[in-house]
Design an enzyme around this catalytic site. Structure first.
Site, PDB file in Angstrom:
ATOM      1  N   THR A  14      79.824  27.006  58.627  1.00 37.48           N
ATOM      2  CA  THR A  14      80.581  26.492  57.482  1.00 37.48           C
ATOM      3  C   THR A  14      81.943  26.040  57.986  1.00 37.48           C
ATOM      4  O   THR A  14      82.730  26.864  58.470  1.00 37.48           O
ATOM      5  CB  THR A  14      80.733  27.607  56.425  1.00 37.48           C
ATOM      6  OG1 THR A  14      79.435  28.081  56.088  1.00 37.48           O
ATOM      7  CG2 THR A  14      81.454  27.115  55.187  1.00 37.48           C
TER       8      THR A  14
ATOM      9  N   CYS B  32      80.848  35.462  53.709  1.00 43.37           N
ATOM     10  CA  CYS B  32      81.014  34.073  53.255  1.00 43.37           C
ATOM     11  C   CYS B  32      81.999  33.900  52.099  1.00 43.37           C
ATOM     12  O   CYS B  32      83.006  33.217  52.253  1.00 43.37           O
ATOM     13  CB  CYS B  32      79.658  33.487  52.878  1.00 43.37           C
ATOM     14  SG  CYS B  32      78.597  33.265  54.316  1.00 43.37           S
TER      15      CYS B  32
ATOM     16  N   ILE C  81      75.894  36.514  37.473  1.00 42.30           N
ATOM     17  CA  ILE C  81      76.693  36.911  36.304  1.00 42.30           C
ATOM     18  C   ILE C  81      76.629  38.430  36.101  1.00 42.30           C
ATOM     19  O   ILE C  81      76.895  38.918  35.020  1.00 42.30           O
ATOM     20  CB  ILE C  81      76.296  36.149  35.011  1.00 42.30           C
ATOM     21  CG1 ILE C  81      74.825  36.376  34.667  1.00 42.30           C
ATOM     22  CG2 ILE C  81      76.624  34.667  35.133  1.00 42.30           C
ATOM     23  CD1 ILE C  81      74.472  35.901  33.258  1.00 42.30           C
TER      24      ILE C  81
ATOM     25  N   GLU D  94      71.755  36.677  53.150  1.00 45.49           N
ATOM     26  CA  GLU D  94      71.361  37.844  53.940  1.00 45.49           C
ATOM     27  C   GLU D  94      70.510  38.749  53.052  1.00 45.49           C
ATOM     28  O   GLU D  94      70.757  38.865  51.852  1.00 45.49           O
ATOM     29  CB  GLU D  94      72.606  38.597  54.425  1.00 45.49           C
ATOM     30  CG  GLU D  94      73.311  37.843  55.531  1.00 45.49           C
ATOM     31  CD  GLU D  94      74.642  38.462  55.922  1.00 45.49           C
ATOM     32  OE1 GLU D  94      74.899  39.621  55.590  1.00 45.49           O
ATOM     33  OE2 GLU D  94      75.437  37.757  56.575  1.00 45.49           O
TER      34      GLU D  94
HETATM   35  N1  LIG Z   1      76.026  35.191  57.267  1.00 46.60           N
HETATM   36  C1  LIG Z   1      75.598  34.436  56.262  1.00 46.60           C
HETATM   37  O1  LIG Z   1      74.972  34.903  55.298  1.00 46.60           O
HETATM   38  C2  LIG Z   1      75.893  32.956  56.271  1.00 46.60           C
HETATM   39  C3  LIG Z   1      75.227  32.129  55.342  1.00 46.60           C
HETATM   40  C4  LIG Z   1      75.497  30.758  55.371  1.00 46.60           C
HETATM   41  C5  LIG Z   1      76.419  30.248  56.270  1.00 46.60           C
HETATM   42  N2  LIG Z   1      77.055  31.084  57.125  1.00 46.60           N
HETATM   43  C6  LIG Z   1      77.989  30.486  58.088  1.00 46.60           C
HETATM   44  O2  LIG Z   1      77.327  30.442  59.356  1.00 46.60           O
HETATM   45  C7  LIG Z   1      78.286  30.642  60.419  1.00 46.60           C
HETATM   46  C8  LIG Z   1      77.833  31.825  61.265  1.00 46.60           C
HETATM   47  O3  LIG Z   1      77.884  32.985  60.466  1.00 46.60           O
HETATM   48  P1  LIG Z   1      77.204  34.364  60.931  1.00 46.60           P
HETATM   49  O4  LIG Z   1      77.293  35.301  59.784  1.00 46.60           O
HETATM   50  O5  LIG Z   1      75.883  34.082  61.548  1.00 46.60           O
HETATM   51  O6  LIG Z   1      78.243  34.798  62.084  1.00 46.60           O
HETATM   52  P2  LIG Z   1      78.098  35.998  63.116  1.00 46.60           P
HETATM   53  O7  LIG Z   1      79.465  36.497  63.341  1.00 46.60           O
HETATM   54  O8  LIG Z   1      77.022  36.934  62.686  1.00 46.60           O
HETATM   55  O9  LIG Z   1      77.573  35.277  64.453  1.00 46.60           O
HETATM   56  C9  LIG Z   1      78.291  34.351  65.179  1.00 46.60           C
HETATM   57  C10 LIG Z   1      77.872  34.486  66.636  1.00 46.60           C
HETATM   58  O10 LIG Z   1      78.419  33.398  67.390  1.00 46.60           O
HETATM   59  C11 LIG Z   1      78.695  33.873  68.691  1.00 46.60           C
HETATM   60  N3  LIG Z   1      79.563  32.903  69.391  1.00 46.60           N
HETATM   61  C12 LIG Z   1      80.894  32.676  69.232  1.00 46.60           C
HETATM   62  N4  LIG Z   1      81.284  31.663  70.021  1.00 46.60           N
HETATM   63  C13 LIG Z   1      80.200  31.227  70.688  1.00 46.60           C
HETATM   64  C14 LIG Z   1      79.966  30.193  71.639  1.00 46.60           C
HETATM   65  N5  LIG Z   1      80.951  29.389  72.056  1.00 46.60           N
HETATM   66  N6  LIG Z   1      78.718  30.035  72.110  1.00 46.60           N
HETATM   67  C15 LIG Z   1      77.712  30.826  71.702  1.00 46.60           C
HETATM   68  N7  LIG Z   1      77.872  31.814  70.798  1.00 46.60           N
HETATM   69  C16 LIG Z   1      79.087  32.015  70.298  1.00 46.60           C
HETATM   70  C17 LIG Z   1      79.292  35.249  68.445  1.00 46.60           C
HETATM   71  O11 LIG Z   1      79.248  36.051  69.588  1.00 46.60           O
HETATM   72  C18 LIG Z   1      78.381  35.751  67.304  1.00 46.60           C
HETATM   73  O12 LIG Z   1      77.293  36.499  67.811  1.00 46.60           O
HETATM   74  C19 LIG Z   1      79.627  30.846  59.723  1.00 46.60           C
HETATM   75  O13 LIG Z   1      80.296  29.619  59.673  1.00 46.60           O
HETATM   76  C20 LIG Z   1      79.248  31.287  58.329  1.00 46.60           C
HETATM   77  O14 LIG Z   1      80.225  30.979  57.377  1.00 46.60           O
HETATM   78  C21 LIG Z   1      76.811  32.415  57.158  1.00 46.60           C
END
Ligand SMILES: NC(=O)c1ccc[n+]([C@@H]2O[C@H](COP(=O)([O-])OP(=O)(O)OC[C@H]3O[C@@H](n4cnc5c(N)ncnc54)[C@H](O)[C@@H]3O)[C@@H](O)[C@H]2O)c1
Length: 445
Positions: free
Chosen positions: A123, A268, A258, A160
């Site tokens: 995001t 998020c 709601i 999640e």
């Molecule tokens: N968690 C959710 O439910 C969800 C849902 C929709 C969107 N998002 C979005 O998706 C994105 C990821 O969220 P997440 O919850 O999976 O994050 P997270 O923190 O669980 O995972 C991110 C991972 O990226 C790794 N990382 C960082 N820099 C890196 C690099 N240069 N190369 C390789 N790996 C690297 C970290 O070590 C970590 O394991 C965010 O932008 C979040 O807003 C999350």
């Protein structure tokens, strides 16, 4: 045709994305800079709890369709698609911290040797895809190469706890792009899960980037609005649950998001609302609604502790409290911005003794909470749900895990020193959950 895919970031989104695309027959390599995480994943051990994910990861590892490595240099076959699914946490000022996304872009620019589509699944604020494009071009220039590539925005909407189902059966897929070549590859990629092409919405890159923030902000707004109405209902003796049922049946409003509770958390909503506020402020737009949404949530996370203090007094020394549920919602071990963190902090400040239980989130919670709370014996984790009730003066219900739905009242009466319940969930009818021997405090009723 099976595609070669790289996913950068093996967190909640990256791991689900990689595992699901491998399950669909593609060859996927997930990359994470966290070496421990990758070593565990190579053995089939998951760093997160997500229902159904472990079996997909294990079977695709065994089928040799899914690989885990720590850098792009270790990728065996040139990918047609590289996903960026790294974290975008809040920066100190609340804006989205893009350091991981931009680092990933540098890595990609240093690595690619053929045309590929770089897909931003993280995001990110409007304009980041264009920054990624510039960084990759600059890195290629340093290498003296002119390799064609496209940057696409494909925000993720999985939840999640239901991530596999959301990924495999999405309501919609939003794709921002401006290249026909990239469009054809993205259509191939998503074809198996979007046989109905109306599920894919193509738009410009900035429109796609913005769609994700607006989606999260409107859901957070619905929750904060209902939380505010719950407080008002409580004051005037109205049951918010009946109000919820009454308004949810209106198709213009709908039943989702709601349910009042003890504040929204997770990785998020809190950070995305904050980032959108910053985006608006940067453009000279006063984000009046978004600020109120955040402020209501700040107070909502303190509603349970306020009720506890109103009942037991400001000093909670010698008050023993059982807590059921730590994760920010059921179905996950994600503790980021969980309401339980605020509750524990407020109770610890007042010297309470806490026995907490969560079906899956205790290891993740242990990493986030101060060791001294455990060392002093002020906080302990119970192995079983009912162990957390041993000699407590109150039970606080935080997360809507199913096993907490209708508790065993006989066991509770035997175990609890005082029969007081503070319920932050409000999805269950208290009259069915407890009897007249209990003092029950809900939210909005
Ligand atoms: N968690 C959710 O439910 C969800 C849902 C929709 C969107 N998002 C979005 O998706 C994105 C990821 O969220 P997440 O919850 O999976 O994050 P997270 O923190 O669980 O995972 C991110 C991972 O990226 C790794 N990382 C960082 N820099 C890196 C690099 N240069 N190369 C390789 N790996 C690297 C970290 O070590 C970590 O394991 C965010 O932008 C979040 O807003 C999350």
């Amino acid at each position: 045709m099976a595609l070669n895919i790289v996913v950068m970031g093996a967190g909640y989104v990256g791991l689900v994305t990689g595992a699901c695309f491998a399950e669909l027959g593609n060859h996927v390599t997930c990359i994470d800079i966290n070496k421990e995480k990758i070593a565990d994943l190579q053995q089939g051990f998951l760093p997160i709890y997500e229902p159904g994910l472990e079996s997909i990861v294990t079977s695709n590892l065994q089928a040799n369709r899914l690989h885990f490595v720590t850098s792009l240099d270790e990728v065996q076959t040139a990918p047609q698609i590289i996903f960026i699914a790294v974290g975008t946490p809040s920066d100190k000022d609340g804006s989205a911290d893009m350091q991981y996304v931009l680092e990933a872009a540098h890595d990609i620019g240093k690595y690619i040797s053929h045309y590929c589509v770089i897909v931003d699944k993280s995001t990110v604020p409007v304009g980041v895809a264009s920054q990624v494009d510039s960084i990759v071009k600059a890195e290629l220039k340093k290498r003296g190469l002119t390799i064609e590539f496209d940057v696409v925005s494909n925000p993720e909407f999985l939840r999640e706890g239901a991530a596999i189902d959301d990924f495999m059966r999405p309501d919609r897929i939003i794709i921002g792009l401006s290249s026909k070549k990239a469009k054809s590859i993205m259509l191939d990629l998503y074809h198996p899960i979007t046989r109905n092409p109306e599920k894919i919405y193509f738009m410009n890159v900035p429109d796609a980037e913005m769609s994700k923030y607006v989606a999260n902000a409107i859901l957070a707004t619905k929750i904060s609005f209902m939380n505010e109405m719950a407080i008002l209902c409580e004051r005037i003796g109205v049951d918010i649950e009946n109000v919820r049922i009454g308004i949810g049946s209106d198709s213009r409003i709908g039943n989702a998001f709601i349910y009042p509770g003890c504040g929204y958390g997770g990785s998020c909503f809190p950070k995305d609302v904050k980032a959108l506020i910053k985006m608006a402020e940067k453009e000279g737009v006063d984000p009046l609604i978004l600020r109120s949404v955040e402020e209501r949530n700040y107070h909502q996370k303190r509603v349970l502790s306020t009720k506890i203090v109103q009942h037991f007094g400001e000093d909670l020394t010698n008050i023993r409290i059982g807590v059921w549920g730590l994760a920010f919602k059921p179905g996950t071990d994600d503790m980021r911005e969980a309401s339980s963190l605020v509750l524990l902090e407020e109770l610890m400040k007042r010297n309470a003794t806490i026995q907490a239980y969560d079906p899956v989130a205790m290891p993740a919670a242990k990493k986030m909470l101060p060791n001294e709370w455990f060392d002093k014996g002020q906080l302990s984790f119970a192995e079983h749900q009912y162990d957390a009730l041993d000699a407590v003066d109150a039970l606080v219900l935080v997360t809507e895990w199913k096993p907490f739905c209708y508790p065993d009242l006989t066991a509770m009466k035997k175990l609890m020193r005082q029969k007081v319940i503070f319920d932050g969930r409000n999805q269950y009818d208290p009259k069915q959950m407890v009897d007249a021997e209990f003092v029950y405090y809900g939210i909005g009723r």
